[in-house]
Enzyme design. Sequence first.
Site, PDB file in Angstrom:
ATOM      1  N   GLU A 331       0.812  -1.218   0.000  1.00  0.00           N
ATOM      2  CA  GLU A 331       0.000   0.000   0.000  1.00  0.00           C
ATOM      3  C   GLU A 331       0.845   1.268   0.000  1.00  0.00           C
ATOM      4  OE1 GLU A 331      -0.563  -2.690   1.790  1.00  0.00           O
ATOM      5  OE2 GLU A 331      -2.683  -3.043   2.174  1.00  0.00           O
ATOM      6  N   LYS A 444       3.179 -13.763   8.344  1.00  0.00           N
ATOM      7  CA  LYS A 444       4.117 -13.541   7.235  1.00  0.00           C
ATOM      8  C   LYS A 444       5.240 -14.565   7.304  1.00  0.00           C
ATOM      9  CE  LYS A 444       5.167  -9.794   4.277  1.00  0.00           C
ATOM     10  NZ  LYS A 444       5.715  -8.490   4.039  1.00  0.00           N
ATOM     11  N   TRP A 449       2.436 -13.662   2.681  1.00  0.00           N
ATOM     12  CA  TRP A 449       1.321 -13.672   3.624  1.00  0.00           C
ATOM     13  C   TRP A 449       0.576 -14.994   3.652  1.00  0.00           C
ATOM     14  CZ3 TRP A 449       1.455 -10.122   7.064  1.00  0.00           C
ATOM     15  CH2 TRP A 449       1.900  -8.827   6.748  1.00  0.00           C
TER      16      TRP A 449
HETATM   17  P1  AMP Z   1       3.572  -6.339   2.068  1.00  0.00           P
HETATM   18  O1  AMP Z   1       2.426  -5.512   1.676  1.00  0.00           O
HETATM   19  O2  AMP Z   1       3.442  -7.771   1.651  1.00  0.00           O
HETATM   20  O3  AMP Z   1       4.863  -5.737   1.661  1.00  0.00           O
HETATM   21  O4  AMP Z   1       3.603  -6.407   3.653  1.00  0.00           O
HETATM   22  C1  AMP Z   1       3.727  -5.250   4.447  1.00  0.00           C
HETATM   23  C2  AMP Z   1       3.808  -5.658   5.879  1.00  0.00           C
HETATM   24  O5  AMP Z   1       4.965  -6.475   6.089  1.00  0.00           O
HETATM   25  C3  AMP Z   1       3.958  -4.537   6.863  1.00  0.00           C
HETATM   26  O6  AMP Z   1       2.726  -3.928   7.181  1.00  0.00           O
HETATM   27  C4  AMP Z   1       4.577  -5.251   8.061  1.00  0.00           C
HETATM   28  O7  AMP Z   1       3.599  -5.948   8.798  1.00  0.00           O
HETATM   29  C5  AMP Z   1       5.479  -6.260   7.379  1.00  0.00           C
HETATM   30  N1  AMP Z   1       6.841  -5.715   7.242  1.00  0.00           N
HETATM   31  C6  AMP Z   1       7.399  -5.147   6.162  1.00  0.00           C
HETATM   32  N2  AMP Z   1       8.674  -4.780   6.401  1.00  0.00           N
HETATM   33  C7  AMP Z   1       8.925  -5.106   7.690  1.00  0.00           C
HETATM   34  C8  AMP Z   1      10.048  -4.969   8.556  1.00  0.00           C
HETATM   35  N3  AMP Z   1      11.193  -4.445   8.150  1.00  0.00           N
HETATM   36  N4  AMP Z   1       9.913  -5.419   9.823  1.00  0.00           N
HETATM   37  C9  AMP Z   1       8.769  -5.967  10.273  1.00  0.00           C
HETATM   38  N5  AMP Z   1       7.683  -6.135   9.495  1.00  0.00           N
HETATM   39  C10 AMP Z   1       7.744  -5.704   8.228  1.00  0.00           C
END
Ligand code: AMP
Length: 546
Positions: A331, A444, A449
């Site tokens: 997003e 995750k 996911w």
């Molecule tokens: P996505 O849309 O698949 O990229 O997932 C985004 C989500 O991944 C975020 O809202 C977090 O919950 C998790 N996420 C992404 N980067 C990190 C990070 N460096 N550390 C912890 N969680 C992360």
Amino acid sequence: MNGLMLQKQLLISSLIVHADRHHGDTEIVSRRVEGDIHRYTFRDCHRRARQMANALTSLGIRPSDRVGTLAWNGYRHMELYYGISGMGAVMHTINPRLHADQIAYIVDHAEDQVLFFDLTFLPLVKTIAGRCKTVKAFVAMTDRAHMPLDTGIANLLCYEDLLERSSSTYVWPNFDEDTACALCYTSGTTGNPKGVLYSHRSSLLHTFAAALPDALNCSARDVILPVVPMFHVNAWGIPYVACMVGAKLVFPGPGLDGQALYELVEAEQVTFAAGVPTVWQGLLTWLEQGGLNFSTLKRTVIGGAACPPAMLHTFQDGYGVEVLHAWGMTELSPLGTIGALKARHLALGPEDRCALQSKQGRAVFGVDMKILGENGQELPWDGVSSGDLLVRGPWVVRNYFRNEGGNPLRIDADAHGWFPTGDIATIDADGFMQITDRSKDVIKSGGEWISSIEIENLAAAHPAIASAACIAAKHMKWDERPLLVAVKQPGAQVTAEELLAFFEGKIAKWWTPDAVVFVDAVPLGATGKVLKNQLREAFQDYLLPT
Ligand code: AMP
């Protein structure tokens, strides 16, 4: 009074035009699905992207039409990035790791007109082709010699044949920079996957910010290896950044194991690499086992999941590779924060420095963030108070494609819309954000996911199960894995194996929980909702070796 500066729309095509004109002989190197290493230049890429725009036009693609891809990181995928968006159509990258039913749903929801795929995904395409009603043509991303026979897929075309028939004379059209350029579905939400529709403007602004020194810090002297897939939020924008700065690109294709990645890093003299922790774990294990070292790699950006402090330490102190820990979301195009240090942090000792870098980092210019407490009050940036993390900015989603799930924004007292990330975080006085938990009900695993709700619904459909909760348990290799906590119906008999067998064929194999724990009751809140945080606390180490 308006300023008196020239108006120029911010368009994706300008990136490849720039790369061709100023860095025309800079290389793009790809490990191909066909098995070999392919190399050519930005100039070649631009020529073939123009041919692709003509080819798409001949297939009936018009501005705003969605064109799907199921593909690894490679030069043909890059040509599609520019050919599709450049002509004003929408590049729809699809995550091939999802279950076939979900992919068919996404293709249908996006109304993809043409679907391009790497040969790896032929079995998947065969499964879903009959259900993709809007798709007029399927294109195998290969040459005539490698075209599969007797696939049963109606209207199957060959990528290289398409290009060969198409002229390279094409003038990129000029249009409104708010036009959609790319679409990426996220399954990191409850309910159906939701489409995030990027615009040319949002993507260009994100590219400027991502390339900055305290962000990805990319230049024409870099050789960039994006291991993060081009089907995951545009490989964190690297295919755009590389064109903007003229960096050499190295695409790993399907070779994501430690050995394949290491060979590519060394052979192509990679200076900067980007990926999720799970992939880097494989690479580090390969180095360690072989007593190897990096000869050119200087920096790596790690994100998508929390970077374990031990990994940070190994990269930096063991191999001399600077780690940039980043946080983002589909997003957010995806960049939100990155852990670049400030001047005063350079004097920190190794332990304090590592602790700071383990945080998810500072907001890049363009992204505003705030944390809210239980009653919606804004929390101080003291590094201790933790609350719901909200963001806003010109590359943050306003609404999901076709209004799926309704308006996601929260409106504040000043009538500003903020996007609730579903992450829970602290922010310290230096602006370093740290994720402490997650309020969204998803898991995750290896950067991908898994919907806990879907697993719970399936478990509850088993006749012997009264209720079930699926939670993320810590895992050495995959960061998180699903653990099912289940309550049996009174008097019912079922084993963990029987329950897990019940999932077969209904969800992607890797979504199947690693273990089942039977309990007498799951903790419930006042409204009858399962208190997942309590379960997570109780069972978070369940899958770790004791
Ligand atoms: P996505 O849309 O698949 O990229 O997932 C985004 C989500 O991944 C975020 O809202 C977090 O919950 C998790 N996420 C992404 N980067 C990190 C990070 N460096 N550390 C912890 N969680 C992360």
